[in-house]
Motif scaffolding. Structure first.
Motif, mmCIF file in Angstrom:
data_model
loop_
_atom_site.group_PDB
_atom_site.id
_atom_site.type_symbol
_atom_site.label_atom_id
_atom_site.label_comp_id
_atom_site.label_asym_id
_atom_site.label_seq_id
_atom_site.Cartn_x
_atom_site.Cartn_y
_atom_site.Cartn_z
ATOM 1 N N TRP A 14 -4.438 2.757 -3.916
ATOM 2 C CA TRP A 14 -3.140 2.712 -3.205
ATOM 3 C C TRP A 14 -2.562 1.297 -3.124
ATOM 4 C CZ3 TRP A 14 -7.969 3.451 -1.050
ATOM 5 C CH2 TRP A 14 -8.447 2.399 -0.286
ATOM 6 N N HIS A 15 -3.364 0.292 -3.466
ATOM 7 C CA HIS A 15 -2.968 -1.109 -3.245
ATOM 8 C C HIS A 15 -2.335 -1.664 -4.527
ATOM 9 C CE1 HIS A 15 -3.798 -5.232 -1.390
ATOM 10 N NE2 HIS A 15 -3.701 -5.561 -2.667
ATOM 11 N N ASP B 283 0.871 -1.164 0.000
ATOM 12 C CA ASP B 283 0.000 0.000 0.000
ATOM 13 C C ASP B 283 0.914 1.221 0.000
ATOM 14 O OD1 ASP B 283 -2.253 -1.600 0.194
ATOM 15 O OD2 ASP B 283 -2.446 -1.366 2.364
ATOM 16 N N LEU C 161 -5.077 5.909 2.140
ATOM 17 C CA LEU C 161 -5.972 4.751 2.108
ATOM 18 C C LEU C 161 -7.432 5.150 1.881
ATOM 19 C CD1 LEU C 161 -4.467 2.579 5.016
ATOM 20 C CD2 LEU C 161 -3.726 2.729 2.643
ATOM 21 N N GLU D 101 -9.285 0.532 -4.688
ATOM 22 C CA GLU D 101 -8.154 0.812 -3.792
ATOM 23 C C GLU D 101 -6.969 1.295 -4.618
ATOM 24 O OE1 GLU D 101 -7.084 -2.361 -1.130
ATOM 25 O OE2 GLU D 101 -8.994 -2.273 -0.062
#
Ligand SMILES: [Zn+2]
Length: 154
Positions: free
Chosen positions: A121-122, A70, A80, A119
């Motif tokens: 950021w993932h 992340d 997040l 997501e």
């Protein structure tokens, strides 16, 4: 993280820095126990249905593979959160992570395929070959690339 993924992550972070983007790693490898307590805290906070959208059950998290990171902005902007996708680090990662063998694993609008909320950021390390092939064939999910059925639930 695993060695090859960690090396490529170092290159990715330097690439971002060279482009003037202040990106930092936030969360990499997690043990089963860490994932278990994280998931349990989401269930307690939001209930199981929401917890399943935003977190993996213990034993199912990509973070346990050592291939996932992340990322965040150095100033913490939109950490997040969905809005991360519109920040310098989120934009740069979406456009360039593939050059280092990473993909945004849970893209926007693909929840019915991946089972996870967006997501940005993932990042999941899949290697340079797969990341480039996904890019050139315009495949946004690993499920599409692998020819797997949608995985909306467990
Ligand atoms: Zn993650």
């Amino acid at each position: 993280m695993r060695n090859d993924a960690a090396q490529q992550l170092t290159r990715l972070l330097s690439g971002a820095r060279a482009a003037g983007v202040a990106m930092v790693p936030v969360s990499g490898y997690r043990s089963y126990d860490t994932q278990a307590s994280l998931y349990a805290s989401y269930v307690q906070q939001y209930g199981q249905a929401t917890a399943d959208l935003i977190s993996a059950r213990p034993g199912h998290s990509e973070h346990q593979t050592g291939l996932t990171i992340d990322i965040g902005n150095a100033n913490g902007a939109c950490g997040l959160q969905e809005c991360f996708g519109g920040t310098p680090s989120g934009v740069w990662a979406a456009q360039n992570a593939w050059r280092y063998g990473f993909i945004v694993r849970y893209p926007q609008g693909q929840t019915s395929i991946t089972g996870y909320a967006y997501e940005p950021w993932h990042l999941r390390y899949v290697g340079l070959t797969i990341a480039s092939e996904m890019r050139s064939h315009n495949l946004s999910t690993l499920e599409h690339y692998m020819g797997l059925p949608a995985a909306p639930s467990y």
